[in-house]
Design a protein around this motif. Structure first.
Motif, PDB file in Angstrom:
ATOM      1  N   LYS A   1      -3.554   3.877  -0.193  1.00  0.00           N
ATOM      2  CA  LYS A   1      -3.996   3.394  -1.502  1.00  0.00           C
ATOM      3  C   LYS A   1      -3.297   2.059  -1.748  1.00  0.00           C
ATOM      4  O   LYS A   1      -2.068   1.980  -1.717  1.00  0.00           O
ATOM      5  CB  LYS A   1      -3.624   4.392  -2.590  1.00  0.00           C
ATOM      6  CG  LYS A   1      -4.300   5.743  -2.415  1.00  0.00           C
ATOM      7  CD  LYS A   1      -3.863   6.733  -3.471  1.00  0.00           C
ATOM      8  CE  LYS A   1      -4.594   8.058  -3.312  1.00  0.00           C
ATOM      9  NZ  LYS A   1      -4.240   9.023  -4.352  1.00  0.00           N
ATOM     10  N   LEU A   2      -4.083   1.015  -1.963  1.00  0.00           N
ATOM     11  CA  LEU A   2      -3.501  -0.292  -2.226  1.00  0.00           C
ATOM     12  C   LEU A   2      -2.867  -0.302  -3.611  1.00  0.00           C
ATOM     13  O   LEU A   2      -3.391   0.297  -4.546  1.00  0.00           O
ATOM     14  CB  LEU A   2      -4.555  -1.391  -2.130  1.00  0.00           C
ATOM     15  CG  LEU A   2      -5.204  -1.590  -0.761  1.00  0.00           C
ATOM     16  CD1 LEU A   2      -6.201  -2.742  -0.815  1.00  0.00           C
ATOM     17  CD2 LEU A   2      -4.161  -1.857   0.302  1.00  0.00           C
ATOM     18  N   VAL A   3      -1.718  -0.984  -3.714  1.00  0.00           N
ATOM     19  CA  VAL A   3      -1.032  -1.111  -4.991  1.00  0.00           C
ATOM     20  C   VAL A   3      -1.727  -2.223  -5.766  1.00  0.00           C
ATOM     21  O   VAL A   3      -1.802  -3.362  -5.302  1.00  0.00           O
ATOM     22  CB  VAL A   3       0.469  -1.425  -4.790  1.00  0.00           C
ATOM     23  CG1 VAL A   3       1.150  -1.651  -6.121  1.00  0.00           C
ATOM     24  CG2 VAL A   3       1.143  -0.306  -4.002  1.00  0.00           C
TER      25      VAL A   3
ATOM     26  N   LYS B   1       0.846  -1.199   0.000  1.00  0.00           N
ATOM     27  CA  LYS B   1       0.000   0.000   0.000  1.00  0.00           C
ATOM     28  C   LYS B   1       0.870   1.234   0.000  1.00  0.00           C
ATOM     29  O   LYS B   1       2.029   1.206   0.428  1.00  0.00           O
ATOM     30  CB  LYS B   1      -0.934   0.001   1.204  1.00  0.00           C
ATOM     31  CG  LYS B   1      -0.226   0.001   2.550  1.00  0.00           C
ATOM     32  CD  LYS B   1      -1.218  -0.140   3.682  1.00  0.00           C
ATOM     33  CE  LYS B   1      -0.497  -0.322   5.007  1.00  0.00           C
ATOM     34  NZ  LYS B   1      -1.428  -0.495   6.116  1.00  0.00           N
ATOM     35  N   LEU B   2       0.309   2.325  -0.490  1.00  0.00           N
ATOM     36  CA  LEU B   2       0.988   3.614  -0.502  1.00  0.00           C
ATOM     37  C   LEU B   2       0.400   4.486   0.589  1.00  0.00           C
ATOM     38  O   LEU B   2      -0.825   4.603   0.707  1.00  0.00           O
ATOM     39  CB  LEU B   2       0.805   4.298  -1.857  1.00  0.00           C
ATOM     40  CG  LEU B   2       1.418   3.583  -3.056  1.00  0.00           C
ATOM     41  CD1 LEU B   2       0.986   4.268  -4.344  1.00  0.00           C
ATOM     42  CD2 LEU B   2       2.926   3.563  -2.946  1.00  0.00           C
ATOM     43  N   CYS B   3       1.270   5.095   1.386  1.00  0.00           N
ATOM     44  CA  CYS B   3       0.845   5.956   2.494  1.00  0.00           C
ATOM     45  C   CYS B   3       1.698   7.218   2.510  1.00  0.00           C
ATOM     46  O   CYS B   3       2.737   7.287   1.858  1.00  0.00           O
ATOM     47  CB  CYS B   3       1.013   5.229   3.830  1.00  0.00           C
ATOM     48  SG  CYS B   3       0.050   3.723   3.964  1.00  0.00           S
TER      49      CYS B   3
ATOM     50  N   TRP C   1      -8.849   1.924  -2.081  1.00  0.00           N
ATOM     51  CA  TRP C   1      -8.259   2.876  -1.167  1.00  0.00           C
ATOM     52  C   TRP C   1      -8.863   2.642   0.205  1.00  0.00           C
ATOM     53  O   TRP C   1      -9.962   2.107   0.324  1.00  0.00           O
ATOM     54  CB  TRP C   1      -8.553   4.307  -1.598  1.00  0.00           C
ATOM     55  CG  TRP C   1      -7.904   4.715  -2.886  1.00  0.00           C
ATOM     56  CD1 TRP C   1      -6.988   4.015  -3.625  1.00  0.00           C
ATOM     57  CD2 TRP C   1      -8.132   5.931  -3.607  1.00  0.00           C
ATOM     58  NE1 TRP C   1      -6.636   4.702  -4.746  1.00  0.00           N
ATOM     59  CE2 TRP C   1      -7.322   5.897  -4.762  1.00  0.00           C
ATOM     60  CE3 TRP C   1      -8.936   7.026  -3.389  1.00  0.00           C
ATOM     61  CZ2 TRP C   1      -7.292   6.933  -5.690  1.00  0.00           C
ATOM     62  CZ3 TRP C   1      -8.909   8.061  -4.304  1.00  0.00           C
ATOM     63  CH2 TRP C   1      -8.088   8.018  -5.432  1.00  0.00           C
ATOM     64  N   ALA C   2      -8.144   3.062   1.249  1.00  0.00           N
ATOM     65  CA  ALA C   2      -8.658   2.975   2.616  1.00  0.00           C
ATOM     66  C   ALA C   2      -8.954   4.385   3.097  1.00  0.00           C
ATOM     67  O   ALA C   2      -8.148   5.301   2.914  1.00  0.00           O
ATOM     68  CB  ALA C   2      -7.647   2.303   3.534  1.00  0.00           C
TER      69      ALA C   2
END
Length: 125
Positions: free
Chosen positions: A74-76, A33-35, A85-86
């Protein structure tokens, strides 16, 4: 009286060794995931729901058209999976949902404002 105590202890020990309830295994949506930070607690962006979405299980959140959603990660995307996305729903009339974080399809929202770049790639749990 002490026999009852020993019996209760024995039953508790047996119960811990042989649990009666097992959890349901759910496949991961993505492995990365991207944070914006190492704990995914800082808001990346603010999005507006373009359509209603009914959560299929406890990992997801329900969203209604027009709601604002704070995006935290955001999940890859992997293979044929959708992009999720969360985030959490924000709004005065939805106070009972505030603080509930869950996934939703990114295709159903439009980003209204980007607060910071999601430049940290982290493994999902």
């Amino acid at each position: 009286m002490t026999q009852r105590v020993w019996l209760v202890v024995l039953l508790l020990c047996l119960g811990l060794m042989c649990p009666l309830v097992t959890g349901i295994f759910m496949d991961k949506l993505a492995s990365k995931k991207l944070c914006a930070d190492d704990n995914c607690v800082y808001t990346i962006s603010l999005a507006r729901a373009e359509e209603d979405y009914n959560a299929p299980d406890c990992r997801f959140i329900n969203i209604k058209k027009g709601e604002l959603i704070y995006v935290y990660s955001k999940l890859v995307k992997e293979n044929d999976s959708g992009e999720f996305w969360a985030g959490s729903v924000y709004g005065r009339q939805y106070e009972d949902h505030m603080g509930t974080v869950g996934y939703f399809p990114s295709s159903l929202v439009s980003e209204q404002h980007v607060y910071q770049e999601a430049n940290k790639t982290l493994p999902t749990t």
